[in-house]
Design a protein around this motif. Structure first.
Motif, PDB file in Angstrom:
ATOM      1  N   ALA A 127      34.450  -2.785   2.661  1.00 35.17           N
ATOM      2  CA  ALA A 127      33.093  -2.427   2.467  1.00 35.17           C
ATOM      3  C   ALA A 127      32.614  -1.555   3.383  1.00 35.17           C
ATOM      4  O   ALA A 127      32.746  -1.837   4.777  1.00 35.17           O
ATOM      5  CB  ALA A 127      32.081  -3.768   2.318  1.00 35.17           C
ATOM      6  N   ASP A 128      31.501  -0.741   3.309  1.00 34.10           N
ATOM      7  CA  ASP A 128      30.780   0.133   4.282  1.00 34.10           C
ATOM      8  C   ASP A 128      29.524  -0.395   4.560  1.00 34.10           C
ATOM      9  O   ASP A 128      28.955  -0.196   5.483  1.00 34.10           O
ATOM     10  CB  ASP A 128      30.741   1.286   3.764  1.00 34.10           C
ATOM     11  N   LEU A 129      28.987  -1.020   3.669  1.00 29.21           N
ATOM     12  CA  LEU A 129      27.728  -1.748   3.937  1.00 29.21           C
ATOM     13  C   LEU A 129      27.643  -3.120   2.933  1.00 29.21           C
ATOM     14  O   LEU A 129      28.030  -3.155   1.778  1.00 29.21           O
ATOM     15  CB  LEU A 129      26.584  -0.608   3.250  1.00 29.21           C
ATOM     16  N   PHE A 130      26.847  -3.913   3.643  1.00 29.71           N
ATOM     17  CA  PHE A 130      26.697  -5.423   3.346  1.00 29.71           C
ATOM     18  C   PHE A 130      25.049  -5.582   2.768  1.00 29.71           C
ATOM     19  O   PHE A 130      24.360  -5.251   3.884  1.00 29.71           O
ATOM     20  CB  PHE A 130      27.392  -6.406   3.851  1.00 29.71           C
ATOM     21  N   ILE A 131      24.712  -6.106   1.768  1.00 24.04           N
ATOM     22  CA  ILE A 131      23.233  -6.349   1.571  1.00 24.04           C
ATOM     23  C   ILE A 131      23.325  -7.772   0.726  1.00 24.04           C
ATOM     24  O   ILE A 131      23.844  -7.993  -0.275  1.00 24.04           O
ATOM     25  CB  ILE A 131      22.604  -5.192   0.529  1.00 24.04           C
ATOM     26  N   SER A 132      23.038  -8.768   1.765  1.00 22.71           N
ATOM     27  CA  SER A 132      22.799 -10.174   1.413  1.00 22.71           C
ATOM     28  C   SER A 132      21.485 -10.497   0.851  1.00 22.71           C
ATOM     29  O   SER A 132      20.395  -9.920   1.036  1.00 22.71           O
ATOM     30  CB  SER A 132      23.207 -11.144   2.620  1.00 22.71           C
ATOM     31  N   ALA A 133      21.577 -11.674  -0.033  1.00 22.22           N
ATOM     32  CA  ALA A 133      20.312 -12.177  -0.477  1.00 22.22           C
ATOM     33  C   ALA A 133      19.601 -13.248   0.586  1.00 22.22           C
ATOM     34  O   ALA A 133      18.654 -13.920   0.109  1.00 22.22           O
ATOM     35  CB  ALA A 133      20.391 -12.655  -2.133  1.00 22.22           C
ATOM     36  N   ASP A 134      20.079 -13.674   1.818  1.00 24.66           N
ATOM     37  CA  ASP A 134      19.476 -14.318   2.525  1.00 24.66           C
ATOM     38  C   ASP A 134      19.960 -14.028   4.103  1.00 24.66           C
ATOM     39  O   ASP A 134      21.218 -13.054   3.972  1.00 24.66           O
ATOM     40  CB  ASP A 134      19.760 -15.790   2.210  1.00 24.66           C
ATOM     41  N   VAL A 135      19.328 -14.492   5.041  1.00 22.37           N
ATOM     42  CA  VAL A 135      19.911 -14.166   6.337  1.00 22.37           C
ATOM     43  C   VAL A 135      21.017 -15.050   6.700  1.00 22.37           C
ATOM     44  O   VAL A 135      21.860 -14.709   7.621  1.00 22.37           O
ATOM     45  CB  VAL A 135      18.810 -14.352   7.295  1.00 22.37           C
ATOM     46  N   GLY A 136      21.131 -16.078   6.114  1.00 21.64           N
ATOM     47  CA  GLY A 136      22.348 -17.083   6.205  1.00 21.64           C
ATOM     48  C   GLY A 136      23.675 -16.390   6.421  1.00 21.64           C
ATOM     49  O   GLY A 136      24.659 -16.476   7.297  1.00 21.64           O
ATOM     50  N   TRP A 137      23.892 -15.611   4.936  1.00 20.90           N
ATOM     51  CA  TRP A 137      25.427 -15.133   5.025  1.00 20.90           C
ATOM     52  C   TRP A 137      25.362 -13.739   5.934  1.00 20.90           C
ATOM     53  O   TRP A 137      26.648 -13.510   6.240  1.00 20.90           O
ATOM     54  CB  TRP A 137      25.572 -14.884   3.493  1.00 20.90           C
ATOM     55  N   MET A 138      24.282 -13.248   6.140  1.00 17.23           N
ATOM     56  CA  MET A 138      24.460 -12.010   7.038  1.00 17.23           C
ATOM     57  C   MET A 138      24.809 -12.441   8.233  1.00 17.23           C
ATOM     58  O   MET A 138      25.606 -11.907   9.332  1.00 17.23           O
ATOM     59  CB  MET A 138      23.253 -11.228   7.212  1.00 17.23           C
ATOM     60  N   ASP A 139      24.238 -13.766   8.709  1.00 20.12           N
ATOM     61  CA  ASP A 139      24.367 -14.451   9.837  1.00 20.12           C
ATOM     62  C   ASP A 139      26.167 -14.519  10.172  1.00 20.12           C
ATOM     63  O   ASP A 139      26.755 -14.499  11.280  1.00 20.12           O
ATOM     64  CB  ASP A 139      23.875 -15.460  10.242  1.00 20.12           C
ATOM     65  N   TYR A 140      26.451 -15.182   8.875  1.00 21.65           N
ATOM     66  CA  TYR A 140      28.050 -15.506   9.061  1.00 21.65           C
ATOM     67  C   TYR A 140      28.867 -14.444   9.329  1.00 21.65           C
ATOM     68  O   TYR A 140      29.725 -14.379  10.219  1.00 21.65           O
ATOM     69  CB  TYR A 140      28.016 -15.850   7.499  1.00 21.65           C
ATOM     70  N   VAL A 141      28.514 -13.248   8.686  1.00 18.69           N
ATOM     71  CA  VAL A 141      29.357 -11.817   9.032  1.00 18.69           C
ATOM     72  C   VAL A 141      29.143 -11.454  10.536  1.00 18.69           C
ATOM     73  O   VAL A 141      29.927 -11.108  11.205  1.00 18.69           O
ATOM     74  CB  VAL A 141      29.447 -11.020   7.960  1.00 18.69           C
ATOM     75  N   ALA A 142      27.778 -11.657  11.010  1.00 20.04           N
ATOM     76  CA  ALA A 142      27.442 -11.184  12.315  1.00 20.04           C
ATOM     77  C   ALA A 142      28.145 -12.017  13.374  1.00 20.04           C
ATOM     78  O   ALA A 142      28.789 -11.465  14.352  1.00 20.04           O
ATOM     79  CB  ALA A 142      25.918 -11.390  12.592  1.00 20.04           C
ATOM     80  N   GLN A 143      28.158 -13.418  12.967  1.00 18.97           N
ATOM     81  CA  GLN A 143      28.887 -14.048  14.000  1.00 18.97           C
ATOM     82  C   GLN A 143      30.524 -13.828  14.374  1.00 18.97           C
ATOM     83  O   GLN A 143      31.114 -14.317  15.186  1.00 18.97           O
ATOM     84  CB  GLN A 143      28.641 -15.597  13.770  1.00 18.97           C
ATOM     85  N   GLU A 158      28.442   7.929   6.103  1.00 20.69           N
ATOM     86  CA  GLU A 158      27.535   7.998   5.326  1.00 20.69           C
ATOM     87  C   GLU A 158      26.742   6.799   5.175  1.00 20.69           C
ATOM     88  O   GLU A 158      25.724   6.620   4.776  1.00 20.69           O
ATOM     89  CB  GLU A 158      27.500   8.797   3.932  1.00 20.69           C
ATOM     90  N   ALA A 159      27.547   5.566   5.357  1.00 14.96           N
ATOM     91  CA  ALA A 159      26.763   4.299   5.190  1.00 14.96           C
ATOM     92  C   ALA A 159      25.398   4.233   5.880  1.00 14.96           C
ATOM     93  O   ALA A 159      24.719   3.592   5.094  1.00 14.96           O
ATOM     94  CB  ALA A 159      27.823   3.083   5.425  1.00 14.96           C
ATOM     95  N   ALA A 160      25.266   4.415   7.009  1.00 12.51           N
ATOM     96  CA  ALA A 160      24.150   4.159   7.929  1.00 12.51           C
ATOM     97  C   ALA A 160      22.943   5.048   7.220  1.00 12.51           C
ATOM     98  O   ALA A 160      21.908   4.663   7.085  1.00 12.51           O
ATOM     99  CB  ALA A 160      24.114   4.538   9.469  1.00 12.51           C
ATOM    100  N   SER A 161      23.354   6.242   6.633  1.00  9.29           N
ATOM    101  CA  SER A 161      22.502   7.064   5.847  1.00  9.29           C
ATOM    102  C   SER A 161      21.847   6.638   4.876  1.00  9.29           C
ATOM    103  O   SER A 161      20.693   6.615   4.658  1.00  9.29           O
ATOM    104  CB  SER A 161      22.989   8.453   5.934  1.00  9.29           C
ATOM    105  N   PHE A 162      22.709   5.999   3.982  1.00  8.05           N
ATOM    106  CA  PHE A 162      22.261   5.125   2.784  1.00  8.05           C
ATOM    107  C   PHE A 162      21.338   4.093   2.897  1.00  8.05           C
ATOM    108  O   PHE A 162      20.310   3.777   2.352  1.00  8.05           O
ATOM    109  CB  PHE A 162      23.320   4.810   1.904  1.00  8.05           C
TER     110      PHE A 162
END
Length: 264
Positions: A80-96, A234-238
């Protein structure tokens, strides 16, 4: 060997070179930006991707599923180049786990939680403390997303805050993601369901019975970030496009609330 024969050989070789030259000069197809996104974003992101491609010529492809599923796929090395989650919890999961570029993380949009019924249903219920949801369901089931899915967690939080979780829990029909819960109601398999109001807007076979008070569940926030192993620059551009005026217009068209873009 005659002169005519040699001439034919030379002409044939020249013709082959001329035919091969354009093919060799053809530009290779651009690799698409691969976006892993929450299932509730399918309709809006399909349009966002088409708009971005029309503007830039850069193709975008999407993989939609529950945020929990996508986060674990990224953890397992999915491209994946970009991840868009439906909550902060799962984004925190990949960030950690250092699976995103932290500096690119942005809160994009928010949403509302809705109680839905089949379009032809006559069910009426006022959402509030102690509402008779279990009685209204009768022998039917309440369609919700599973407990690991953001929409499922929001639903449990709201029902708990309203004091009806214990009565309703035995009547749940749990789906793999929020679009699965939407399908249960749209197909008549469940008389009621809990989804985002934006899901209900794109499904003519359901109607919104009411919205859950925002105070009864954690804020519904969709964060996006470039993944640490992104192959497409280009992921950041999108991601920036989604936060720009054109991206915001498309989000609003589908009923999402656009969050302010942070100052640079």
């Amino acid at each position: 060997m005659t002169v005519n024969f040699v001439r034919r050989l030379l002409l044939g070789a020249l013709g082959a070179c001329l035919l091969a030259a354009p093919a060799a000069g053809l530009a290779q197809p651009k690799p698409p930006i691969t976006v892993f996104a929450a299932a509730s974003l399918k309709n809006v992101l399909d349009e966002e991707g088409a708009a971005y491609t029309a503007r830039t010529g850069e193709p975008v492809q999407f993989s939609y599923a529950a945020s929990s599923v996508l986060a674990r796929q990224i953890e397992q090395g999915a491209p994946a180049d970009l991840f868009i989650s439906a909550d902060v919890g799962w984004m925190d999961y990949v960030a950690q786990r250092h699976l995103i570029v932290a500096a690119t993380r942005r809160d994009l949009i928010t949403n509302h939680l809705a109680l839905i019924a089949p379009a032809e249903s006559k069910i009426r219920i006022r959402i509030g403390k102690g509402m008779p949801l279990a009685q209204v369901l009768g022998d039917g089931r309440l369609a919700v997303a599973g407990p690991d899915v953001p929409a499922g967690r929001y639903a449990k939080a709201s029902l708990t805050a309203l004091g009806v979780w214990d009565q309703v829990q035995p009547k749940l029909a749990q789906a793999d993601n929020v679009r699965g819960a939407l399908a249960f109601v749209a197909q008549g398999a469940a008389p009621l369901g809990i989804v985002y109001d934006t899901d209900a807007r794109v499904e003519p076979k359901v109607r919104i019975v009411g919205l859950f008070p925002d105070a009864t569940h954690p804020p519904i926030i969709y964060p996006g970030a470039v993944t640490a192993n992104a192959a497409n620059p280009e992921a950041a551009s999108f991601l920036g496009f989604l936060q720009g005026p054109e991206g915001a217009t498309v989000f609003r068209k589908y009923g999402f609330v656009v969050l302010p873009r942070p100052a640079q």
